[in-house]
Design an enzyme around this catalytic site. Structure first.
Site, PDB file in Angstrom:
ATOM      1  N   TRP A  59      48.622  40.399  49.292  1.00 23.38           N
ATOM      2  CA  TRP A  59      47.607  41.450  49.196  1.00 23.38           C
ATOM      3  C   TRP A  59      47.693  42.324  50.449  1.00 23.38           C
ATOM      4  CZ3 TRP A  59      42.721  41.760  52.041  1.00 23.38           C
ATOM      5  CH2 TRP A  59      41.950  42.871  51.633  1.00 23.38           C
TER       6      TRP A  59
ATOM      7  N   ASP B 243      35.127  54.717  40.554  1.00 22.61           N
ATOM      8  CA  ASP B 243      35.669  53.358  40.653  1.00 22.61           C
ATOM      9  C   ASP B 243      34.578  52.348  40.326  1.00 22.61           C
ATOM     10  OD1 ASP B 243      37.118  50.938  42.119  1.00 22.61           O
ATOM     11  OD2 ASP B 243      38.594  52.555  42.067  1.00 22.61           O
TER      12      ASP B 243
ATOM     13  N   ARG C 277      37.405  36.061  43.678  1.00 21.84           N
ATOM     14  CA  ARG C 277      36.533  37.228  43.847  1.00 21.84           C
ATOM     15  C   ARG C 277      35.267  37.079  42.976  1.00 21.84           C
ATOM     16  NH1 ARG C 277      36.900  43.682  42.897  1.00 21.84           N
ATOM     17  NH2 ARG C 277      36.148  44.296  44.929  1.00 21.84           N
TER      18      ARG C 277
ATOM     19  N   LYS D 244      41.480  53.566  35.347  1.00 27.36           N
ATOM     20  CA  LYS D 244      42.081  52.624  36.299  1.00 27.36           C
ATOM     21  C   LYS D 244      41.776  51.226  35.756  1.00 27.36           C
ATOM     22  CE  LYS D 244      41.879  51.319  41.205  1.00 27.36           C
ATOM     23  NZ  LYS D 244      41.193  51.616  42.474  1.00 27.36           N
TER      24      LYS D 244
ATOM     25  N   ASP E 277      41.953  47.447  36.289  1.00 27.17           N
ATOM     26  CA  ASP E 277      42.117  46.528  37.420  1.00 27.17           C
ATOM     27  C   ASP E 277      42.188  45.086  36.952  1.00 27.17           C
ATOM     28  OD1 ASP E 277      42.333  45.827  40.070  1.00 27.17           O
ATOM     29  OD2 ASP E 277      40.621  47.033  40.718  1.00 27.17           O
ATOM     30  N   MET E 278      42.684  44.204  37.810  1.00 23.56           N
ATOM     31  CA  MET E 278      42.788  42.765  37.503  1.00 23.56           C
ATOM     32  C   MET E 278      42.838  42.061  38.841  1.00 23.56           C
ATOM     33  SD  MET E 278      44.838  39.963  37.155  1.00 23.56           S
ATOM     34  CE  MET E 278      45.450  38.771  36.022  1.00 23.56           C
ATOM     35  N   ASN E 279      41.677  41.516  39.242  1.00 28.80           N
ATOM     36  CA  ASN E 279      41.536  41.151  40.648  1.00 28.80           C
ATOM     37  C   ASN E 279      41.558  39.667  40.985  1.00 28.80           C
ATOM     38  OD1 ASN E 279      41.490  43.591  42.101  1.00 28.80           O
ATOM     39  ND2 ASN E 279      39.508  44.073  41.196  1.00 28.80           N
TER      40      ASN E 279
ATOM     41  N   CYS F 192      46.227  48.402  38.071  1.00 29.16           N
ATOM     42  CA  CYS F 192      45.936  47.962  39.434  1.00 29.16           C
ATOM     43  C   CYS F 192      45.665  46.473  39.370  1.00 29.16           C
ATOM     44  CB  CYS F 192      44.700  48.728  39.924  1.00 29.16           C
ATOM     45  SG  CYS F 192      44.018  48.137  41.486  1.00 29.16           S
TER      46      CYS F 192
ATOM     47  N   ASP G 195      46.186  48.188  48.082  1.00 28.75           N
ATOM     48  CA  ASP G 195      44.879  48.518  48.664  1.00 28.75           C
ATOM     49  C   ASP G 195      45.054  48.980  50.108  1.00 28.75           C
ATOM     50  OD1 ASP G 195      43.411  48.025  46.438  1.00 28.75           O
ATOM     51  OD2 ASP G 195      42.663  46.059  47.061  1.00 28.75           O
TER      52      ASP G 195
HETATM   53  C1  GLA Z   1      40.371  46.289  43.697  1.00 26.59           C
HETATM   54  C2  GLA Z   1      41.171  47.567  43.729  1.00 26.59           C
HETATM   55  C3  GLA Z   1      40.449  48.622  44.530  1.00 26.59           C
HETATM   56  C4  GLA Z   1      39.081  48.855  43.942  1.00 26.59           C
HETATM   57  C5  GLA Z   1      38.320  47.542  43.881  1.00 26.59           C
HETATM   58  C6  GLA Z   1      37.008  47.705  43.133  1.00 26.59           C
HETATM   59  O1  GLA Z   1      40.332  45.688  44.921  1.00 26.59           O
HETATM   60  O2  GLA Z   1      42.453  47.322  44.228  1.00 26.59           O
HETATM   61  O3  GLA Z   1      41.184  49.812  44.557  1.00 26.59           O
HETATM   62  O4  GLA Z   1      39.213  49.413  42.666  1.00 26.59           O
HETATM   63  O5  GLA Z   1      39.073  46.543  43.206  1.00 26.59           O
HETATM   64  O6  GLA Z   1      36.325  46.518  43.041  1.00 26.59           O
END
Ligand code: GLA
Length: 796
Positions: A203, A370, A447, A480, A482-484, A528, A550
């Protein structure tokens, strides 16, 4: 291109796959195996005796395939595919529990078909190509004892010097079988003292280039996180010992897959190198019942005799033409502002519109809202799964909000994290079973969230409806996605074989993406995963661009973007200008350098515009004007990692296909005292054509000089004082400007730049190159009368 056809020729049981500059040759042996003969520079179609590996001596300690043929030992051959348990003791591309319960397989040639274009209709994303761009060869193999058939599918993309490969297994036996490993590609090459280049990372540190000389034994690149991961990207290359950025033979590999991948390069004692890539066999098991089929993802290969740079450009062009969705091929990507680093979760409509208004004044084209706009999503502990707009933040809902943006001349984009769920969400309260977890075991959080079980149809339907409804509720032109978090506790109650979980998850994801975005092709999807945790060709089939990292510190981005540029084009990299000092590295950098790094990609801004001075805003306005003028070049031009004479310096170039325009950047990482002379080394210009090379105007912020400002100021100014701070808001000093008119051949010989600052004073003739400074130079073809144009440092 018609003249180069056919791309695939079969003569005397030898197959010739011909691209513009490469040939890939293999043949069927007397025992029905596919023997790899040659991959490299394009050769005419002719008998291959001089190319093939000889079998004239018997090797000791070997298991013979046939007593009548004492030199035929699979272990000592270069093969296109190898079974297991039949005398080849290198890694096998397949591990299959066969109908007889053994893991022994032996696939022999049956027949082949050649078709124009490339096949579609697969659950997995594939490269796209029409009849006049590519041809497909399907080779049918079968294990005659087990009645398992294997198709090796080759697609030949003439213009890009690319060949794709994949494997399709069909169970024609009367029993179910278990596939534990089925690679997309296996290829044996004689060693050429290869060096392997790959990307490792973490990361905020994605795309780190690493180079390794091949040892005897096996080198593995893999991911086990459920995504392709930032740890080891699926892409890699093998370069011959003498290969450089610009010359020498390089073989590039990648995989159109977003889940757990596995690539292995094995060097045998006979100096044969086996290359494999495909789904990671770790924890993988797939049941193939009678009559069922299992398909591997598609592997992508390229060969270049023009060094690592040549390999990169083959991949770049191929991705732009054959991976990216047709609607977005070559289509300009908008300059965006993203709300995340300005507000995180803490915003209201007034603040958003204020940011949007300023963004629009600066020339920004797309406003991306976002995280934080839905459910109880005021922090990262709640709300994922509930895509109902939060009326406290956006009182009128998304449609009127988007219309307000549209009235300002901005498009509207929205963030989602559809694969995830917070336990504190309405979705979890109603459907706790939607989350991935194992009965009796407490699931792990990442997360603060769990993963939705995409192997389930009802979960997929839920996501498609939720996201689709939002997209249809307002004029949304960008998403966007995302997948965190990584996947843990992999289990789904509906699966008979839990070894299928990871791959079914990815198939589920692809199905969702197809259902949402194929009917809405004009929505620009940016994928993302905490930045670049899922930067791969599978995602690029759906999302033309990916949030690269990021980490937006421009100096860190030089390494990240340059690393990824080995295998992925600039058009795929989201790159933003953010605040300084940087929030992760605390590094202070100029607005110019932040832009200069970000403009080699899909440009965005992600910072609080309220906190910028008038000077900053003027500068950003100019940056965006410049970017828009050069956009096609910066997003789709041919990219070169240029040579530099100095360590600590990085030079990049993009050039248009017609070679009339180019942009070159010179970045300094850490400055050295008494700096040497700097030279730019543009490449690929027309040698006899005349060009003008001009530096892009750079303003020098006076605060940067601290107490040195007193050398030029009539009154004494305190370096930390309010006067300097105030003056800095309104004034700046002109930077050094340079213009040269010369032929391409002269410029390519090296452009000697004006001297860099060395502590002996400021003037407009000195390039201010402290730590992290940079300049960009615009190169434009001119004819005779143009060469008399004005020398004003502006871009024409
Ligand atoms: C991730 C993305 C960021 C943002 C956050 C929002 O970390 O990489 O760019 O969108 O999620 O929670």
């Amino acid at each position: 291109m018609e003249g180069d056809r056919p791309l695939i020729i079969c003569k005397d049981k030898t197959f010739y796959l011909q691209t513009k500059n490469s040939s890939y040759i293999f043949r069927v042996t007397e025992h029905g195996h596919l023997e790899h003969i040659f991959y490299g520079t394009r050769l005419p179609v002719q008998p291959v005796d001089s190319l093939c590996l000889k079998r004239t001596a018997v090797y000791g300690s070997s298991v013979l395939y046939s007593q009548e043929d004492p030199t035929y030992c699979l272990d000592n051959m270069t093969l296109e595919w190898s079974g297991s348990g039949r005398g080849d003791y290198r890694h096998s591309p397949a591990e299959i529990r066969m109908p007889d319960g053994t893991f022994v397989s032996d696939f022999a040639y049956k027949h082949y078909v050649i078709k124009d274009g490339c096949p579609e209709n697969c659950e997995l994303p594939l490269a796209r190509g029409v009849a006049d761009e590519c041809q497909t060869l399907i080779i049918d193999l079968e294990d005659p004892i087990a009645r398992i058939s294997l198709q090796l599918v080759y697609c030949v993309y003439m213009a890009n010097d690319v060949i794709t490969r994949r494997t399709i297994l069909t169970n024609k036996s009367h029993k179910e079988i278990e596939v534990r490993k089925l690679m997309s590609l296996m290829l044996d090459l004689p060693d050429q003292r290869f060096r392997m280049t790959s990307l490792h990372g973490a990361w905020i540190r994605e795309g780190q280039r690493q180079e390794t000389r091949l040892p005897y034994g096996i080198l593995v690149l893999e991911s086990t996180t459920g995504a392709s991961s930032n740890r080891q990207n699926p892409a890699f290359c093998l370069a011959t010992e003498d290969a450089t950025e610009d010359s020498g033979h390089v073989y590039g590999f990648n995989l159109v897959y977003s889940g757990n991948h596995y690539s292995a390069v094995q060097k045998s004692e006979q100096n044969l190198v086996r290359i494999m890539t495909g789904i990671n066999p770790s924890g993988f098991s797939w049941t193939v019942k009678m009559g069922e089929v299992f398909s591997s993802p598609e592997a992508v290969l390229t060969f270049s005799s023009c060094g690592i740079g040549g390999m990169s450009r083959n991949f770049h062009d191929f991705i732009n033409r054959h991976i990216v969705a047709p609607y977005w091929q070559g289509r300009n990507r908008p300059v965006l502002i993203n709300s995340w680093e300005t507000f995180m979760f803490d915003y209201n409509q007034r603040g958003l519109l204020n940011l949007a208004r300023q963004a629009s004044d600066l020339g920004i084209e797309l406003f991306v809202l976002d995280d934080g706009w839905f459910g109880q999503r005021d922090h990262d502990k709640a709300g994922l799964g509930d895509y109902e707009v939060n009326r406290k933040k956006i009182p009128g809902g998304l449609k009127p909000f988007a219309e307000k943006l549209n009235n300002m001349g901005l498009q509207f984009g929205l963030w989602f994290e559809p694969e995830m769920i917070n336990q504190d969400s309405d979705l979890y309260r109603t459907h706790p079973d939607f989350a991935v977890k194992i009965p009796g075991r407490k699931p792990l959080l990442g997360r603060n969230q769990l993963v939705l079980d995409l192997t389930r149809e009802d979960v997929r339907d839920y996501i498609v409806t939720q996201v689709g409804d939002v997209l249809d509720s307002a004029p949304i032109s960008y998403v966007k996605w995302d997948m965190n978090r990584h996947i843990s506790d992999m289990y789904s109650p509906l699966l008979e074989n839990q070894g299928e979980f990871f791959h079914r998850y990815i198939l589920g994801l692809y199905e969702i993406l197809k259902r949402i975005f194929l009917p809405r092709p004009e929505i620009l999807l940016e994928s993302c995963s905490s930045g670049g945790n899922r930067f791969d060709l599978g995602m690029l089939c759906f999302s033309p661009q990916i949030w690269t990292s990021d980490n937006t510190d421009p100096i860190e981005r030089l390494r990240i973007q340059e690393g990824l540029s080995l295998f992925y084009p600039l058009s795929t990299m989201g790159a933003h200008v953010s605040a300084s000092p940087h929030q992760q590295t605390l590094r202070t950098t100029s607005l110019a350098t932040r832009f200069n790094a970000a403009c080699f990609g899909c440009l965005g801004y992600e910072l609080n515009l309220d906190q910028l001075s008038k000077q900053d805003k003027q500068e950003i306005k100019k940056q965006i004007e410049c970017y828009k003028e050069q956009r096609a070049l910066l997003q789709f031009g041919s990219f070169y990692r240029l040579r530099s004479d100095r360590t600590g310096q990085i030079q990049w170039q993009v050039i248009s296909a017609d070679k009339k325009n180019a942009v070159v950047a010179l970045f300094q990482t850490v400055a050295s005292s008494a700096p040497a002379f700097d030279r730019l080394y543009p490449q690929s210009l027309e040698p006899d054509q005349t060009y003008v090379l001009k530096s892009f105007e750079r303003k020098l912020r006076i605060r940067r000089f601290g107490g040195l400002v007193n050398h030029i100021s009539p009154v004494k100014i305190h370096p930390e004082g309010v006067v300097l701070r105030l003056a800095d808001q309104f004034y700046s000093l002109p930077g050094c400007h340079e213009t040269y008119t010369a032929t391409g051949s002269q410029l390519m010989a090296g452009v000697m730049l004006k001297n860099a600052f060395n502590g002996t004073g400021y003037s407009e003739q000195i390039r201010m190159m402290g730590d992290f400074d940079s300049d960009i130079y615009l190169i434009k073809e001119v004819n005779e009368h143009d060469t008399k144009e004005k020398d004003d440092g502006k871009i024409d």
